[in-house]
Write a protein that holds these residues in place. Structure first.
Motif, PDB file in Angstrom:
ATOM      1  N   ASP A   1      -5.683 -23.455  -5.370  1.00  0.00           N
ATOM      2  CA  ASP A   1      -5.008 -23.347  -6.662  1.00  0.00           C
ATOM      3  C   ASP A   1      -5.530 -24.395  -7.620  1.00  0.00           C
ATOM      4  O   ASP A   1      -6.312 -25.252  -7.239  1.00  0.00           O
TER       5      ASP A   1
ATOM      6  N   THR B   1      -7.014 -25.233 -11.782  1.00  0.00           N
ATOM      7  CA  THR B   1      -7.708 -24.666 -12.934  1.00  0.00           C
ATOM      8  C   THR B   1      -9.078 -24.182 -12.489  1.00  0.00           C
ATOM      9  O   THR B   1      -9.924 -24.990 -12.111  1.00  0.00           O
ATOM     10  N   PHE B   2      -9.293 -22.876 -12.546  1.00  0.00           N
ATOM     11  CA  PHE B   2     -10.536 -22.296 -12.036  1.00  0.00           C
ATOM     12  C   PHE B   2     -11.690 -22.399 -13.017  1.00  0.00           C
ATOM     13  O   PHE B   2     -12.832 -22.606 -12.608  1.00  0.00           O
TER      14      PHE B   2
ATOM     15  N   THR C   1     -15.867 -19.891  -8.587  1.00  0.00           N
ATOM     16  CA  THR C   1     -15.574 -19.141  -7.369  1.00  0.00           C
ATOM     17  C   THR C   1     -15.428 -20.159  -6.245  1.00  0.00           C
ATOM     18  O   THR C   1     -16.332 -20.961  -6.004  1.00  0.00           O
TER      19      THR C   1
ATOM     20  N   ALA D   1     -12.240 -16.931  -3.780  1.00  0.00           N
ATOM     21  CA  ALA D   1     -11.225 -16.733  -4.809  1.00  0.00           C
ATOM     22  C   ALA D   1     -11.725 -17.158  -6.178  1.00  0.00           C
ATOM     23  O   ALA D   1     -12.453 -18.146  -6.306  1.00  0.00           O
ATOM     24  N   THR D   2     -11.317 -16.392  -7.204  1.00  0.00           N
ATOM     25  CA  THR D   2     -11.589 -16.749  -8.595  1.00  0.00           C
ATOM     26  C   THR D   2     -10.290 -17.048  -9.333  1.00  0.00           C
ATOM     27  O   THR D   2     -10.296 -17.308 -10.531  1.00  0.00           O
ATOM     28  N   SER D   3      -9.170 -16.990  -8.608  1.00  0.00           N
ATOM     29  CA  SER D   3      -7.855 -17.382  -9.112  1.00  0.00           C
ATOM     30  C   SER D   3      -7.035 -17.828  -7.903  1.00  0.00           C
ATOM     31  O   SER D   3      -7.473 -17.668  -6.759  1.00  0.00           O
ATOM     32  N   ALA D   4      -5.853 -18.368  -8.149  1.00  0.00           N
ATOM     33  CA  ALA D   4      -5.027 -18.893  -7.057  1.00  0.00           C
ATOM     34  C   ALA D   4      -4.866 -17.859  -5.945  1.00  0.00           C
ATOM     35  O   ALA D   4      -4.643 -16.673  -6.215  1.00  0.00           O
ATOM     36  N   ALA D   5      -4.995 -18.319  -4.701  1.00  0.00           N
ATOM     37  CA  ALA D   5      -4.942 -17.398  -3.567  1.00  0.00           C
ATOM     38  C   ALA D   5      -4.537 -18.128  -2.292  1.00  0.00           C
ATOM     39  O   ALA D   5      -4.676 -19.352  -2.183  1.00  0.00           O
TER      40      ALA D   5
ATOM     41  N   ASN E   1     -13.269 -27.057 -14.291  1.00  0.00           N
ATOM     42  CA  ASN E   1     -12.327 -26.685 -13.232  1.00  0.00           C
ATOM     43  C   ASN E   1     -11.802 -27.916 -12.499  1.00  0.00           C
ATOM     44  O   ASN E   1     -12.426 -28.972 -12.472  1.00  0.00           O
TER      45      ASN E   1
ATOM     46  N   LEU F   1      -9.770 -27.870  -8.906  1.00  0.00           N
ATOM     47  CA  LEU F   1      -9.144 -27.054  -7.861  1.00  0.00           C
ATOM     48  C   LEU F   1      -8.648 -27.889  -6.697  1.00  0.00           C
ATOM     49  O   LEU F   1      -9.225 -28.924  -6.362  1.00  0.00           O
TER      50      LEU F   1
END
Length: 117
Positions: free
Chosen positions: A45, A47-48, A52, A77-81, A102, A104
């Motif tokens: 999670d 800021t992406f 990736t 992942a390219t967003s929270a996962a 980013n 992360l």
């Protein structure tokens, strides 16, 4: 770019490994999976910024490959996962590609020795 070290905490019978505020270009200190055949989960999670994020594993600490989740899909992942995985690799580390601005967080939850006995 900086090397991102992890922090390790214990929650109940699990170990939580956290690499925080990582940016594209950073390198990561790998975590040594001290429970062979570990069942684990990773939450990604933050800021992406177009990045990736992947989770990689290695048996020799030199050559790394993207790990797969329990469904056989790459942990990418390219967003929270959140991904659940089962792995017998010895070394685990995050990786980031592309993106700018980013920050992360990777949180890996692994069973500890106590929970298996």
């Amino acid at each position: 770019m900086p090397n991102i070290s992890f922090t390790s905490t214990r929650t109940f019978d699990r170990r939580v490994i956290t690499w925080a505020a990582a940016a594209t270009g950073d390198t990561f200190t790998p975590f040594v999976m001290d429970v062979p055949g570990s069942v684990a989960a990773v939450q990604i999670d933050g800021t992406f910024g177009g990045a990736t994020a992947t989770l990689q594993g290695s048996v020799d600490g030199t050559t790394y490959f993207t790990l797969n989740d329990v469904a056989g899909d790459p942990v990418s992942a390219t967003s929270a996962a959140l991904f659940e995985l089962s792995t017998a690799v010895l070394y685990v580390r995050p990786a980031l590609a592309a993106g700018t601005g980013n920050a992360l967080n990777f949180r890996l939850v692994v069973r500890t020795q106590d929970s298996i006995c």
